[in-house]
Design an enzyme around this catalytic site. Structure first.
Site, PDB file in Angstrom:
ATOM      1  N   GLY A  21      24.944  74.525  94.481  1.00 58.14           N
ATOM      2  CA  GLY A  21      25.132  75.841  95.106  1.00 58.14           C
ATOM      3  C   GLY A  21      25.670  75.644  96.509  1.00 58.14           C
ATOM      4  N   SER A  23      25.883  74.945 100.248  1.00 49.03           N
ATOM      5  CA  SER A  23      24.955  74.357 101.210  1.00 49.03           C
ATOM      6  C   SER A  23      25.533  74.447 102.614  1.00 49.03           C
ATOM      7  CB  SER A  23      24.596  72.919 100.836  1.00 49.03           C
ATOM      8  OG  SER A  23      25.723  72.201 100.459  1.00 49.03           O
ATOM      9  N   PHE A 267      -5.294  74.063  75.199  1.00 44.85           N
ATOM     10  CA  PHE A 267      -5.463  75.483  74.870  1.00 44.85           C
ATOM     11  C   PHE A 267      -6.712  75.596  74.004  1.00 44.85           C
ATOM     12  CE2 PHE A 267      -2.761  79.300  73.117  1.00 44.85           C
ATOM     13  CZ  PHE A 267      -3.745  80.177  73.568  1.00 44.85           C
ATOM     14  N   SER A 318       6.106  58.571  77.671  1.00 41.24           N
ATOM     15  CA  SER A 318       6.868  57.412  77.190  1.00 41.24           C
ATOM     16  C   SER A 318       6.106  56.586  76.157  1.00 41.24           C
ATOM     17  CB  SER A 318       7.249  56.529  78.384  1.00 41.24           C
ATOM     18  OG  SER A 318       6.077  56.133  79.069  1.00 41.24           O
ATOM     19  N   CYS A 320       3.852  57.885  74.142  1.00 36.15           N
ATOM     20  CA  CYS A 320       3.211  58.878  73.288  1.00 36.15           C
ATOM     21  C   CYS A 320       3.788  58.902  71.874  1.00 36.15           C
ATOM     22  CB  CYS A 320       3.421  60.232  73.943  1.00 36.15           C
ATOM     23  SG  CYS A 320       2.724  61.556  73.006  1.00 36.15           S
ATOM     24  N   GLY A 382       3.392  58.431  84.559  1.00 34.57           N
ATOM     25  CA  GLY A 382       2.649  57.269  84.118  1.00 34.57           C
ATOM     26  C   GLY A 382       3.517  56.029  84.183  1.00 34.57           C
ATOM     27  N   TRP A 407      -0.137  50.959  78.665  1.00 34.27           N
ATOM     28  CA  TRP A 407      -0.604  51.433  77.363  1.00 34.27           C
ATOM     29  C   TRP A 407      -1.099  52.874  77.465  1.00 34.27           C
ATOM     30  CZ3 TRP A 407      -2.894  47.698  80.321  1.00 34.27           C
ATOM     31  CH2 TRP A 407      -4.188  47.963  80.801  1.00 34.27           C
ATOM     32  N   ARG A 419     -10.203  62.212  75.189  1.00 37.93           N
ATOM     33  CA  ARG A 419      -8.966  62.937  75.474  1.00 37.93           C
ATOM     34  C   ARG A 419      -8.399  63.621  74.228  1.00 37.93           C
ATOM     35  NH1 ARG A 419      -3.196  62.306  76.324  1.00 37.93           N
ATOM     36  NH2 ARG A 419      -2.741  63.249  78.317  1.00 37.93           N
ATOM     37  N   ASN A 461      22.323  69.595  97.696  1.00 38.01           N
ATOM     38  CA  ASN A 461      23.474  70.039  96.898  1.00 38.01           C
ATOM     39  C   ASN A 461      23.257  71.443  96.341  1.00 38.01           C
ATOM     40  OD1 ASN A 461      23.804  66.724  95.489  1.00 38.01           O
ATOM     41  ND2 ASN A 461      24.865  67.604  97.232  1.00 38.01           N
TER      42      ASN A 461
HETATM   43  P1  IMP Z   1       5.040  59.004  81.129  1.00 35.72           P
HETATM   44  O1  IMP Z   1       5.148  59.289  82.591  1.00 35.72           O
HETATM   45  O2  IMP Z   1       6.251  59.442  80.366  1.00 35.72           O
HETATM   46  O3  IMP Z   1       4.706  57.577  80.857  1.00 35.72           O
HETATM   47  O4  IMP Z   1       3.857  59.912  80.555  1.00 35.72           O
HETATM   48  C1  IMP Z   1       2.561  59.870  81.061  1.00 35.72           C
HETATM   49  C2  IMP Z   1       1.735  60.935  80.371  1.00 35.72           C
HETATM   50  O5  IMP Z   1       1.620  60.664  78.969  1.00 35.72           O
HETATM   51  C3  IMP Z   1       0.300  61.031  80.812  1.00 35.72           C
HETATM   52  O6  IMP Z   1       0.123  61.716  82.030  1.00 35.72           O
HETATM   53  C4  IMP Z   1      -0.362  61.748  79.653  1.00 35.72           C
HETATM   54  O7  IMP Z   1      -0.198  63.146  79.686  1.00 35.72           O
HETATM   55  C5  IMP Z   1       0.418  61.229  78.474  1.00 35.72           C
HETATM   56  N1  IMP Z   1      -0.303  60.173  77.747  1.00 35.72           N
HETATM   57  C6  IMP Z   1      -1.069  59.177  78.231  1.00 35.72           C
HETATM   58  N2  IMP Z   1      -1.507  58.368  77.241  1.00 35.72           N
HETATM   59  C7  IMP Z   1      -1.022  58.882  76.101  1.00 35.72           C
HETATM   60  C8  IMP Z   1      -1.140  58.492  74.727  1.00 35.72           C
HETATM   61  O8  IMP Z   1      -1.737  57.498  74.353  1.00 35.72           O
HETATM   62  N3  IMP Z   1      -0.509  59.306  73.838  1.00 35.72           N
HETATM   63  C9  IMP Z   1       0.173  60.411  74.211  1.00 35.72           C
HETATM   64  N4  IMP Z   1       0.336  60.782  75.477  1.00 35.72           N
HETATM   65  C10 IMP Z   1      -0.254  60.024  76.414  1.00 35.72           C
END
Ligand code: IMP
Length: 502
Positions: A21, A23, A267, A318, A320, A382, A407, A419, A461
């Site tokens: 946009g 600046s 939820f 990542s 998950c 993460g 992990w 969790r 920007n």
């Molecule tokens: P990243 O930053 O993409 O690595 O995602 C991190 C996020 O993945 C965390 O804050 C959680 O919400 C989620 N997470 C953590 N552990 C797991 C898992 O074992 N399975 C699925 N999601 C996870």
């Protein structure tokens, strides 16, 4: 009745770009503020906690230990210490972060004048601190009678049974300050008198604490540092909707500034009960975020239940595998856009602003800017933080590449069943996360500085000097699959490997 269908595909960050946009000349990175609310606030009021940078670290064993928590707070963000450990261990970790105070330091090395050189050496070996406060009764807040630092004794020339009273620097030779002094006044005294530590005393001569020259220097190097009213680092902690009656009081006593219910699916009545319990016991004084949700209904449910912030994201992390194991989730960009719209409507209607956190799936630095532009107030990461020196895991070399382990909380390794547990007798019997490596990326400070400089540049920007302004002004466009290919370097032979974090 039949199922609801949403036939529009849900999208991820990679499918969006920002359109610049106008600046003005004012719009330079040095003028950009990345301050952002961490917890809810009423119209016209200030949030009780504001982040200096819009980044928090994930509630994960491989990410948010005490070392990372201190370093991230030093650099403007907040860590959420992982809850997949006993309540006692988690509280002890929080307490250790809170003990690392910037500025005024409570003395943890104390002896009495009747103690000996041997006691000094033993204490130094235990705490690693070279300044020992000598109080009448040997307690941290007793009447100060002197100090022993390494300048006061020579181990090779002295008998270990020598009494401290005979070699300490006595009170009358010390420069001290009165309780109530500000940090910068204390620093002036340190410089004027060329001393390394300044004892701060109550009116009756009892010891309050110290200001150390080295701490003040580091405080000045980190203008963004996140401190509480007592100049201790701000830290968050993960909780679950199972053992909160036991865990929350321990974390609150340990000094946690903000809690977050850590769940892959928020939820739920369980989360409402958890928030209600906290409100009944502590009112609004204990801050608690909730989540994760991916749509408007989920957000409104948690906002109405009283959450201090709401976390968005299912299946995008990542590590998950939730989407492939359970078939639930939604593209992170689509989830965020819908939830942030609901957040704005809720604000209009009630005058209460509930910050939104985009959690998971941030791969490139510019994904952070996209998330903010889509309405997120901050992001949770993460993988990003797992790569740094300060994350709790070991550095290793695998196939010639230096890596750190990372992990998921839903992997067998973390066993964070609270969790993912949905209640009832049957515990979960499958994994929702993987165990992996991420490329090692060095110290947190350098990486966070680089990431934030990219966010600031893009904000300029877009003609935005604050995150709130970015959220209003941002113009986003969906891109086609073909133009995603065009987005990287193409049709050339690269000389170097692409860096990991874009
Ligand atoms: P990243 O930053 O993409 O690595 O995602 C991190 C996020 O993945 C965390 O804050 C959680 O919400 C989620 N997470 C953590 N552990 C797991 C898992 O074992 N399975 C699925 N999601 C996870």
């Amino acid at each position: 009745m039949m199922a609801t269908y949403i036939n529009e595909p849900s999208h991820t960050f990679n499918e969006y770009l920002l359109i610049p946009g106008y600046s003005s000349c004012e719009c330079i990175p040095a003028n950009v503020s990345l301050k952002t609310p961490l917890v809810k606030f009423k119209k016209g009021e200030e949030p009780a906690i504001e982040l200096a940078i819009p980044m928090v670290s994930a509630i994960m064993q491989a990410v948010s230990g005490e070392r990372l928590a201190v370093e991230l707070a030093r650099n403007g963000g907040v860590s959420f210490i992982y809850g997949s450990q006993t309540p006692e261990d988690e509280a002890a970790m929080v307490a250790r972060v809170k003990a690392k105070k910037a500025g005024f330091v409570f003395s943890d090395s104390n002896l009495a004048p009747v103690n000996t050189l041997a006691d000094i050496l033993a204490l130094k070996a235990k705490t690693g601190h070279s300044t020992v406060a000598i109080t009448e009764d040997g307690t941290p807040n007793g009447k100060l009678v002197g100090i022993v630092s390494s300048r006061d004794y020579r181990v090779s020339r002295m008998d270990r049974s020598e009494k401290i009273a005979d070699f300490m620097t006595p009170l009358e030779k010390l420069v001290t300050a009165r309780f109530g002094i500000t940090l910068s006044e204390a620093n002036d005294i340190i410089w004027d008198n060329k001393i390394n530590s300044l004892p701060v005393l109550y009116e009756d001569g009892r010891l309050y604490g110290f200001v150390f020259r080295k701490d003040y220097d580091s405080h000045r190097e980190n203008p963004d540092e996140m401190l509480d009213a007592e100049k201790r680092f701000v830290v968050g902690a993960g909780i679950n909707s199972r053992d909160y009656e036991q865990r929350v009081p321990l974390l609150v006593n340990a000094g946690a500034d903000v809690l977050c219910i850590d769940s892959s699916e928020g939820f739920s009545e369980w989360q409402k009960m958890t928030i209600q319990w906290i409100r009944e016991k502590y009112g609004d004084s204990v801050k608690v975020g909730a989540g994760n949700v991916v749509d408007r209904e989920g957000f409104l449910f948690l906002a109405e239940a009283g959450a201090d912030f709401v976390k968005v994201g299912i299946g995008g992390g990542s590590i998950c595998i939730t989407r492939e194991t359970k078939g639930i989730g939604r593209g992170q960009a689509t989830s965020l856009i819908e939830v942030c719209q609901a957040r704005d409507e809720y604000y209009e209607r009630t005058g209460v602003y509930v910050p939104v956190c985009s959690d998971g799936g941030i791969v490139y630095d510019h994904h952070i800017t996209l998330a903010l532009a889509m309405g997120a107030d901050f992001v949770m990461l993460g993988r990003y933080f797992a790569r740094f020196d300060e994350s709790p895991t070991q550095k290793r070399t695998v196939g010639g590449t230096v890596v750190k382990e990372y992990w998921g909380e839903g992997s067998n390794r973390a066993r964070n069943w609270a969790r993912y547990d949905l209640g009832g007798d049957k515990k979960l019997q499958f994994e929702e996360g993987v165990d992996s490596y991420v490329p090692y990326a060095g110290p947190l400070k350098e990486n966070v500085a680089k990431t934030c400089s990219k966010v600031r540049a893009t904000m300029c920007n877009c003609g935005a000097l604050t995150i709130a302004e970015l959220q209003k002004k941002a113009k986003l466009t969906l891109v086609s699959a073909t133009s995603i290919v065009e987005g990287g370097a193409h049709d050339v032979i690269r000389k170097e490997k692409e860096s990991d974090n874009g």
